[in-house]
Design an enzyme around this catalytic site. Structure first.
Site, PDB file in Angstrom:
ATOM      1  N   SER A  32       0.799  -1.227   0.000  1.00 13.60           N
ATOM      2  CA  SER A  32       0.000   0.000   0.000  1.00 13.60           C
ATOM      3  C   SER A  32       0.835   1.282   0.000  1.00 13.60           C
ATOM      4  O   SER A  32       0.680   2.121  -0.869  1.00 13.60           O
ATOM      5  CB  SER A  32      -0.976  -0.004   1.167  1.00 13.60           C
ATOM      6  OG  SER A  32      -0.323  -0.395   2.351  1.00 13.60           O
ATOM      7  N   HIS A  63      -6.728   1.860   0.519  1.00 12.24           N
ATOM      8  CA  HIS A  63      -5.839   0.950  -0.196  1.00 12.24           C
ATOM      9  C   HIS A  63      -6.346   0.831  -1.628  1.00 12.24           C
ATOM     10  O   HIS A  63      -7.544   0.686  -1.855  1.00 12.24           O
ATOM     11  CB  HIS A  63      -5.811  -0.430   0.468  1.00 12.24           C
ATOM     12  CG  HIS A  63      -4.922  -0.474   1.682  1.00 12.24           C
ATOM     13  ND1 HIS A  63      -4.178  -1.566   2.018  1.00 12.24           N
ATOM     14  CD2 HIS A  63      -4.667   0.459   2.611  1.00 12.24           C
ATOM     15  CE1 HIS A  63      -3.483  -1.304   3.116  1.00 12.24           C
ATOM     16  NE2 HIS A  63      -3.786  -0.083   3.503  1.00 12.24           N
ATOM     17  N   HIS A  85      -3.691  -8.991   3.054  1.00 21.82           N
ATOM     18  CA  HIS A  85      -2.852  -9.580   4.106  1.00 21.82           C
ATOM     19  C   HIS A  85      -3.671 -10.618   4.885  1.00 21.82           C
ATOM     20  O   HIS A  85      -4.873 -10.452   5.062  1.00 21.82           O
ATOM     21  CB  HIS A  85      -2.395  -8.502   5.093  1.00 21.82           C
ATOM     22  CG  HIS A  85      -1.585  -7.409   4.463  1.00 21.82           C
ATOM     23  ND1 HIS A  85      -2.170  -6.305   3.890  1.00 21.82           N
ATOM     24  CD2 HIS A  85      -0.246  -7.259   4.322  1.00 21.82           C
ATOM     25  CE1 HIS A  85      -1.209  -5.513   3.421  1.00 21.82           C
ATOM     26  NE2 HIS A  85      -0.036  -6.060   3.663  1.00 21.82           N
ATOM     27  N   TYR A  87      -3.663 -11.036   8.006  1.00 22.52           N
ATOM     28  CA  TYR A  87      -4.208 -10.449   9.245  1.00 22.52           C
ATOM     29  C   TYR A  87      -5.552  -9.761   9.037  1.00 22.52           C
ATOM     30  O   TYR A  87      -6.288  -9.523   9.983  1.00 22.52           O
ATOM     31  CB  TYR A  87      -3.205  -9.480   9.904  1.00 22.52           C
ATOM     32  CG  TYR A  87      -2.899  -8.215   9.122  1.00 22.52           C
ATOM     33  CD1 TYR A  87      -3.828  -7.194   8.991  1.00 22.52           C
ATOM     34  CD2 TYR A  87      -1.652  -8.057   8.505  1.00 22.52           C
ATOM     35  CE1 TYR A  87      -3.535  -6.045   8.264  1.00 22.52           C
ATOM     36  CE2 TYR A  87      -1.350  -6.919   7.783  1.00 22.52           C
ATOM     37  CZ  TYR A  87      -2.293  -5.910   7.663  1.00 22.52           C
ATOM     38  OH  TYR A  87      -2.007  -4.796   6.947  1.00 22.52           O
ATOM     39  N   GLU A  88      -5.884  -9.450   7.778  1.00 18.57           N
ATOM     40  CA  GLU A  88      -7.169  -8.801   7.515  1.00 18.57           C
ATOM     41  C   GLU A  88      -8.335  -9.774   7.688  1.00 18.57           C
ATOM     42  O   GLU A  88      -9.492  -9.345   7.729  1.00 18.57           O
ATOM     43  CB  GLU A  88      -7.185  -8.204   6.100  1.00 18.57           C
ATOM     44  CG  GLU A  88      -6.249  -7.011   5.945  1.00 18.57           C
ATOM     45  CD  GLU A  88      -6.198  -6.492   4.517  1.00 18.57           C
ATOM     46  OE1 GLU A  88      -7.139  -5.798   4.119  1.00 18.57           O
ATOM     47  OE2 GLU A  88      -5.235  -6.803   3.806  1.00 18.57           O
ATOM     48  N   ALA A 115       7.142  -3.413   2.801  1.00 17.17           N
ATOM     49  CA  ALA A 115       7.738  -2.603   3.861  1.00 17.17           C
ATOM     50  C   ALA A 115       8.036  -3.562   5.004  1.00 17.17           C
ATOM     51  O   ALA A 115       7.275  -4.501   5.236  1.00 17.17           O
ATOM     52  CB  ALA A 115       6.756  -1.533   4.305  1.00 17.17           C
ATOM     53  N   MET A 213       4.649  -8.542   7.432  1.00 14.34           N
ATOM     54  CA  MET A 213       3.376  -9.266   7.540  1.00 14.34           C
ATOM     55  C   MET A 213       2.827  -9.714   6.182  1.00 14.34           C
ATOM     56  O   MET A 213       1.622  -9.915   6.038  1.00 14.34           O
ATOM     57  CB  MET A 213       2.343  -8.371   8.237  1.00 14.34           C
ATOM     58  CG  MET A 213       2.790  -7.841   9.590  1.00 14.34           C
ATOM     59  SD  MET A 213       1.646  -6.596  10.200  1.00 14.34           S
ATOM     60  CE  MET A 213       2.593  -5.903  11.572  1.00 14.34           C
ATOM     61  N   SER A 214       3.699  -9.841   5.200  1.00 12.77           N
ATOM     62  CA  SER A 214       3.189 -10.193   3.856  1.00 12.77           C
ATOM     63  C   SER A 214       4.197 -11.058   3.112  1.00 12.77           C
ATOM     64  O   SER A 214       5.030 -11.719   3.725  1.00 12.77           O
ATOM     65  CB  SER A 214       2.931  -8.911   3.055  1.00 12.77           C
ATOM     66  OG  SER A 214       4.154  -8.256   2.749  1.00 12.77           O
ATOM     67  N   ASN A 237      11.566   0.935   9.189  1.00  9.40           N
ATOM     68  CA  ASN A 237      11.787   1.289  10.604  1.00  9.40           C
ATOM     69  C   ASN A 237      12.685   0.242  11.240  1.00  9.40           C
ATOM     70  O   ASN A 237      12.819  -0.866  10.717  1.00  9.40           O
ATOM     71  CB  ASN A 237      10.435   1.309  11.343  1.00  9.40           C
ATOM     72  CG  ASN A 237       9.689  -0.015  11.201  1.00  9.40           C
ATOM     73  OD1 ASN A 237       9.065  -0.285  10.171  1.00  9.40           O
ATOM     74  ND2 ASN A 237       9.779  -0.851  12.218  1.00  9.40           N
ATOM     75  N   HIS A 250       2.556   3.066  12.269  1.00 14.17           N
ATOM     76  CA  HIS A 250       2.258   2.924  10.848  1.00 14.17           C
ATOM     77  C   HIS A 250       2.630   4.212  10.113  1.00 14.17           C
ATOM     78  O   HIS A 250       3.071   4.169   8.956  1.00 14.17           O
ATOM     79  CB  HIS A 250       0.770   2.599  10.665  1.00 14.17           C
ATOM     80  CG  HIS A 250       0.394   2.315   9.249  1.00 14.17           C
ATOM     81  ND1 HIS A 250       0.981   1.322   8.495  1.00 14.17           N
ATOM     82  CD2 HIS A 250      -0.514   2.908   8.423  1.00 14.17           C
ATOM     83  CE1 HIS A 250       0.459   1.323   7.278  1.00 14.17           C
ATOM     84  NE2 HIS A 250      -0.447   2.275   7.206  1.00 14.17           N
TER      85      HIS A 250
HETATM   86  N1  HPA Z   1       7.106  -5.294  11.800  1.00 17.65           N
HETATM   87  C1  HPA Z   1       6.244  -5.941  11.010  1.00 17.65           C
HETATM   88  N2  HPA Z   1       5.822  -5.463   9.830  1.00 17.65           N
HETATM   89  C2  HPA Z   1       6.330  -4.275   9.442  1.00 17.65           C
HETATM   90  C3  HPA Z   1       7.232  -3.554  10.227  1.00 17.65           C
HETATM   91  C4  HPA Z   1       7.647  -4.088  11.473  1.00 17.65           C
HETATM   92  O1  HPA Z   1       8.467  -3.503  12.228  1.00 17.65           O
HETATM   93  N3  HPA Z   1       7.531  -2.406   9.541  1.00 17.65           N
HETATM   94  C5  HPA Z   1       6.827  -2.458   8.372  1.00 17.65           C
HETATM   95  N4  HPA Z   1       6.096  -3.587   8.309  1.00 17.65           N
END
Ligand code: HPA
Length: 275
Positions: A32, A63, A85, A87-88, A115, A213-214, A237, A250
């Site tokens: 996204s 999205h 995802h 988790y959705e 990401a 998470m993907s 991050n 986020h």
């Molecule tokens: N953890 C899990 N998923 C993520 C993160 C994270 O720190 N950053 C971006 N997607």
């Protein structure tokens, strides 16, 4: 007897291919935040997912949820803007619905982006990382259930899931563009909560460099169907606990994808030319 999942996929693939002016060669999946940063790469057409029967629709407002098809650097590209995802709340079959459509359309190459959080202490927020391998901690697998024999074998090999050929090519293009492309192992967790510092410590001990998470379900489904895969992650991050004073949000993830999206686009465009 035809599996009902296969019937649904065949119907969706027939609808999608009827809309496409040309047969796509490469599929590019943008998460996204990265969809926004990447934008639309040229002249082509947009196909909203809602026009494809059976396609799982996004649950998160804002999205994109669409394909874009067109010619980029002499290659027929199918761009997936946004992804589903686990988790959705989707079934794992729905998470890989688009990937399986790629296989049915005859696409031979998949470039996946995401990401992620940097688990490796040598990584910084904003690093671009070539995914060399993965660890599946989702607790499920998209190939669970009876095997879709029309797509691939029951027990597909994952020894070189992230194509060594495409990885070498990506590094060459990064070097000639002066872009630093680090390398690492991506570990997939269910989410949607970010990890605890203890989990990140454990994941590091397991050999993970990135956490997200993907991606892993899509890569498994693609390899099952014999599609060659390249994975590029944007470490948005530092993972939980890497900087003991920091908290995760986020907003930071989106902020970093905006900052690095242009470089990622430049790199991917160069790679597409050579695939
Ligand atoms: N953890 C899990 N998923 C993520 C993160 C994270 O720190 N950053 C971006 N997607």
């Amino acid at each position: 007897m035809t599996d009902t999942r296969m019937e649904k996929l065949n119907k969706a693939a027939a609808t999608l291919s009827a809309k496409l002016p040309k047969v796509p060669e490469i599929a590019l999946v943008l998460g996204s935040g990265l969809s926004q940063a990447f934008g639309i790469p040229g002249e082509g057409m947009t196909i909203p997912w809602r026009e494809i029967p059976g396609f799982p629709l996004p649950t998160v407002a804002g999205h994109a949820g669409e394909f874009w098809a067109g010619e980029v650097n002499g290659k027929q590209l199918l761009l997936q803007r946004g992804r589903t995802h686990y988790y959705e709340g989707y079934s794992i079959d729905d998470v890989v619905f688009a990937t399986r459509l790629f296989a049915l359309l005859g696409i031979k190459t998949l470039i996946v982006t995401n990401a992620s959080g940097a688990v490796n202490r040598d990584f910084s927020a904003g690093d671009l990382v070539l995914i060399t391998d993965h660890i599946n901690m989702l607790g499920t697998n998209p190939l669970r259930g009876s095997n879709l024999d029309d797509l691939g074998p029951r027990f597909p090999d994952m020894s070189a899931a992230y194509s060594p050929r495409l990885r070498a090519l990506a590094q060459e293009e990064a070097a000639s563009a002066g872009i630093t492309l680090k390398e690492g192992v991506y570990l997939a967790t269910l989410g949607p909560s970010y990890e605890s510092p203890a989990e990140i410590k454990a994941f590091r001990a397991l050999g993970a460099d990135l956490v997200g998470m993907s991606t892993v379900p899509e890569v498994i489904a693609a390899r099952h169907a014999g599609i060659e895969v390249l994975g590029i992650s944007c470490a948005t991050n530092l993972a939980a606990g890497v900087d003991p004073k920091a908290t995760l949000s986020h907003a930071e993830v989106i902020e970093t994808t905006k900052r690095v999206g242009g470089t990622m686009r430049q790199l991917i465009m160069a790679i597409i030319t050579r695939v």
